[in-house]
Design an enzyme around this catalytic site. Structure first.
Site: not given
Length: 434
Positions: A281, A302, A416
């Site tokens: 951010e 793995h 937003k």
């Protein structure tokens, strides 16, 4: 305490070939800009050095009350309003005794899952509950929705006593949540105006949940204070946080696109998420920045280990290692030795983990992957306090080297706005056709 930033890479250390002198002047200029508060939202820089006794006493008092009167604290927040506390809590909490201090600390408001919300409410039956809602504005949709549900639940369950059981952590002067707290009389803690969410773990936003969870917040701040003092050094060769930032920047300029934070302790996975938010951010702007990702070894060796070793050469690693963990297990001797593991008998898991770490670094370095190692003495509150401050200081320097603002998040605001726009359109359409 030993805190080392090592430009390791073991076999290919010289391949990094960083000319530190190329960065010295830029680093000093940015350092002075930060120290003189040239940028907004830099209140976290000196927070550990300030006298926080009054705030800490208030936090400890409320935390003790919650531990005496409740079985569970529900923390409502998203992003920096929950990741920092959750990261430190998970790192220092026993794996299978999730509330060793007699109280649970659980988190909500970081998603919009109806199943998660409903199951949380169901889990609160027959438990005494406190709620801590954390937001500077109070308008972020995910925690706002969760708080609406929880506030109604708490009012129905506790009646007038709800005023004592909901605690608000928000801005001192402005914001919707501040208005709600003032109107209802909910107790309040302050997130300083000059500290943004992803830099707020050492404010009441992080400290109250951690104190309730039984974390030693005084030691946490002591570690951060040590880092704040050491990392005031302007000289690049003496400041490990700045050296980490420069290594990252140099690798980015050479075409690396991903930084992989790797550690060998499962409890650090949420710390990886906090680090991802901090750097992602702060740096991901103007089509710039490294993509931050995290792995837990040896588990992820793995799954994505093959790609790391032999895949596209787009990433470098930062290995995070704690020399000592709170508990350990010894490999027993077995006279049968059918599994051929007696050569490891009487060795500790942590010792084996550390050897594995060195082997992974060697293998990845041989594969041409640049490796940085961050090594701290002990996995405890003090060293985590040091580490979170180290990362915040590194992140600010790193973003400014990219010539982006570390303290805003225009991309987040864009999503937003679009979500709210679509939400309103959808609701109006449904009402029109009802």
């Amino acid at each position: 305490m030993s805190t080392q930033l090592l430009q390791t890479g073991i076999l290919n250390e010289s391949s990094l070939q960083i000319n530190w002198s190329d960065y010295s002047d830029s680093v000093k200029t940015i350092h002075h800009y930060l120290e003189k508060k040239g940028a907004a939202l830099t209140g976290w820089l000196n927070l550990p050095l300030e006298n926080n006794d009054i705030t800490l006493k208030a936090i400890q008092s409320v935390a003790n009350e919650i531990k005496m009167c409740a079985d569970v604290l529900v923390v409502v927040g998203i992003g920096g309003s929950f990741l920092g506390a959750k990261a430190i809590q998970d790192a220092l909490t026993p794996y299978f005794d999730l509330h060793p201090n007699g109280i649970e600390v659980v988190y909500v408001g970081h998603n919009m899952s109806g199943a998660y919300m409903l199951q949380l409410i169901e889990s609160l039956k027959n438990k005494n509950v406190y709620v801590n809602v954390i937001s500077k504005s109070g308008t972020t949709l995910e925690p706002a929705l969760a708080f609406r549900v929880l506030r109604k639940y708490m009012e129905n369950r506790y009646g007038n006593d709800v005023q004592n059981r909901i605690i608000v952590t928000t801005d001192a002067e402005t914001g919707l949540l501040k208005k709600i707290a003032d109107n209802t009389g909910f107790r309040q803690f302050v997130i300083p105006e000059n500290i943004g969410g992803r830099y707020s773990v050492l404010t009441p936003a992080g400290l109250l949940p951690l104190a309730v969870a039984g974390i030693d917040i005084v030691r946490l701040l002591d570690g951060a204070k040590k880092a704040a003092l050491l990392l005031k050094e302007e000289r690049l060769e003496k400041n490990e946080a700045y050296r980490y930032a420069v290594i990252r920047h140099s690798l980015y300029k050479r075409g690396y696109q991903i930084e992989l934070l790797a550690s060998f302790e499962p409890g650090l996975s949420k710390l990886h998420e906090w680090w991802q938010q901090l750097f992602g951010e702060s740096e991901g702007k103007d089509k710039k920045g490294l993509y931050p990702s995290g792995v837990i070894f040896s588990t992820d060796l793995h799954s994505v280990g093959q790609f790391i070793q032999d895949g596209s050469p787009i990433l470098f690693e930062t290995i995070l290692h704690f020399k000592e963990t709170p508990t350990d297990c010894i490999v027993p001797y077995d006279v049968r030795n059918i599994d051929n593991l007696n050569y490891l008998s009487n060795r500790s898991f942590n010792e084996i983990n550390a050897i594995s770490k060195d082997g992974v670094i060697a293998a990845h370095a041989e594969g041409g992957i640049p490796v940085i190692q961050l090594e701290l003495e002990k996995l405890d509150a003090y060293h985590l306090g040091y580490l979170v401050y180290f990362f915040m200081k590194s992140c600010a320097m790193s973003a400014f080297l990219l010539e982006v603002n570390p303290f805003d998040q225009p991309g987040v605001e864009a999503y937003k706005s679009k979500v709210l726009e679509l939400m309103h359109k959808n609701i109006i359409y449904r009402e029109w056709h009802a």
